[in-house]
Design an enzyme around this catalytic site. Structure first.
Site, PDB file in Angstrom:
ATOM      1  N   HIS A 200       0.831  -1.203   0.000  1.00  0.00           N
ATOM      2  CA  HIS A 200       0.000   0.000   0.000  1.00  0.00           C
ATOM      3  C   HIS A 200       0.869   1.257   0.000  1.00  0.00           C
ATOM      4  O   HIS A 200       0.705   2.164  -0.825  1.00  0.00           O
ATOM      5  CB  HIS A 200      -0.891   0.032   1.250  1.00  0.00           C
ATOM      6  N   HIS A 240      -0.695  -3.762   9.478  1.00  0.00           N
ATOM      7  CA  HIS A 240       0.742  -3.830   9.222  1.00  0.00           C
ATOM      8  C   HIS A 240       1.474  -3.439  10.486  1.00  0.00           C
ATOM      9  O   HIS A 240       0.993  -2.631  11.283  1.00  0.00           O
ATOM     10  CB  HIS A 240       1.154  -2.877   8.090  1.00  0.00           C
ATOM     11  N   ASP A 244       6.864  -2.673   8.622  1.00  0.00           N
ATOM     12  CA  ASP A 244       6.348  -2.898   7.264  1.00  0.00           C
ATOM     13  C   ASP A 244       6.127  -1.577   6.536  1.00  0.00           C
ATOM     14  O   ASP A 244       6.435  -1.442   5.346  1.00  0.00           O
ATOM     15  CB  ASP A 244       5.014  -3.655   7.311  1.00  0.00           C
TER      16      ASP A 244
END
Length: 295
Positions: A200, A240, A244
């Protein structure tokens, strides 16, 4: 007799002078031998004497030392942080194997996590909006290639997701216990997904970097702001870990740079081989790129 005496005196003086000269020459020769011996000894032990004598830091003056701090404050801060975290690393107690991972981002977002857990509808709304943002990223990155004929962002995303798949499979992190999923989140349907690293965030960075190269400043600022909100939501829902998201930012920058080098290399190779290529009137990072249509 006086003449003989004078001659003897001159002869003695000349002999003495020659003897002194010979002794001085002998002393100089001996000093040279000692100097050569010392140099040879330094060389025999690894050449440290020569190395230290010609080392860069041996030429520093006091103003040079202060100049490092004055003109390079950020590296100096990093050097201080290196020493600090070395101390932290040697004194910090490790998390027990039976305990959940420690994540500072999770601690900071505890109130938001509780809010979204208490209001599932709000969690679903935010998840849906985040999925819309992912669609925006995808549309922009593909559009740069399919519509504008600029392949860099698309190649960067392909690099990024390929390495994400490799790393995500190589080290599979446990899903946090208080993860708040949603059927409208991406990947849609609450299916399993790789945690390390955040695709993302990385895709958002890739799109934003392309916008800045093309001087689409307003659009880039909107994407950066939405990316920050995305980071906060992913931490709040435990979608997450903090690491990350941080590595996702670095991955976006890294693979954008790699894609730029790839496009530049392929363009130069095509030109060197005399391949007929149709170029777009725009430039990508100062280098013409190959368009979809090639002769």
């Amino acid at each position: 007799m006086n003449g003989d005496t004078f001659h003897n005196r001159n002869s003695s003086s000349s002999t003495l002078s020659k003897r002194n000269s010979t002794e001085r020459k002998g002393d100089v020769t001996e000093m040279k031998k000692k100097s050569a011996s010392a140099t040879a000894t330094a060389t025999e032990v690894g050449g440290y004497g020569w190395w230290l004598g010609n080392a860069y830091f041996m030429k520093w003056r006091m103003e040079d030392v202060f100049g490092v701090v004055k003109y390079h404050p950020i590296p100096c801060i990093f050097a201080a942080s290196l020493l600090f975290f070395m101390g932290v690393e040697y004194t910090l107690r490790m998390i027990p194997a039976s305990a959940p991972p420690f994540d500072l981002g999770f601690i900071v977002t505890v109130p938001l996590n509780r809010l979204l857990a208490a209001k599932p509808a709000l969690n679903t709304l935010f998840a849906g909006l985040n999925t819309v943002f992912v669609a925006m990223q995808t549309a922009y990155i593909l559009g740069t290639f399919l519509i504008e004929g600029r392949p860099r962002a698309t190649i960067s995303a392909l690099f990024m997701f390929t390495f994400r798949g490799i790393l995500g499979y190589a080290t599979q992190l446990p899903l946090p216990e208080d993860f708040l999923g949603s059927g409208v989140d991406f990947p849609v349907g609450n299916v399993s997904f790789f945690l390390f690293y955040s695709g993302h965030v990385a895709a958002s960075v890739i799109a934003s970097l392309d916008m800045k190269r093309m001087q689409r400043w307003e659009m880039a600022r909107v994407f950066d702001a939405l990316n920050v909100l995305q980071v906060v939501r992913l931490l709040s829902t435990r979608g997450h870990y903090t690491i990350d998201l941080a590595v996702g930012i670095g991955a976006g920058i890294l693979f954008d740079s790699m894609a730029g080098n790839y496009v530049e290399t392929r363009t130069k190779l095509s030109a060197a081989n005399g391949i007929g290529v149709e170029y777009s009137p725009k430039h990508e990072n100062g280098v013409k790129y190959q368009s979809v249509s090639s002769d």
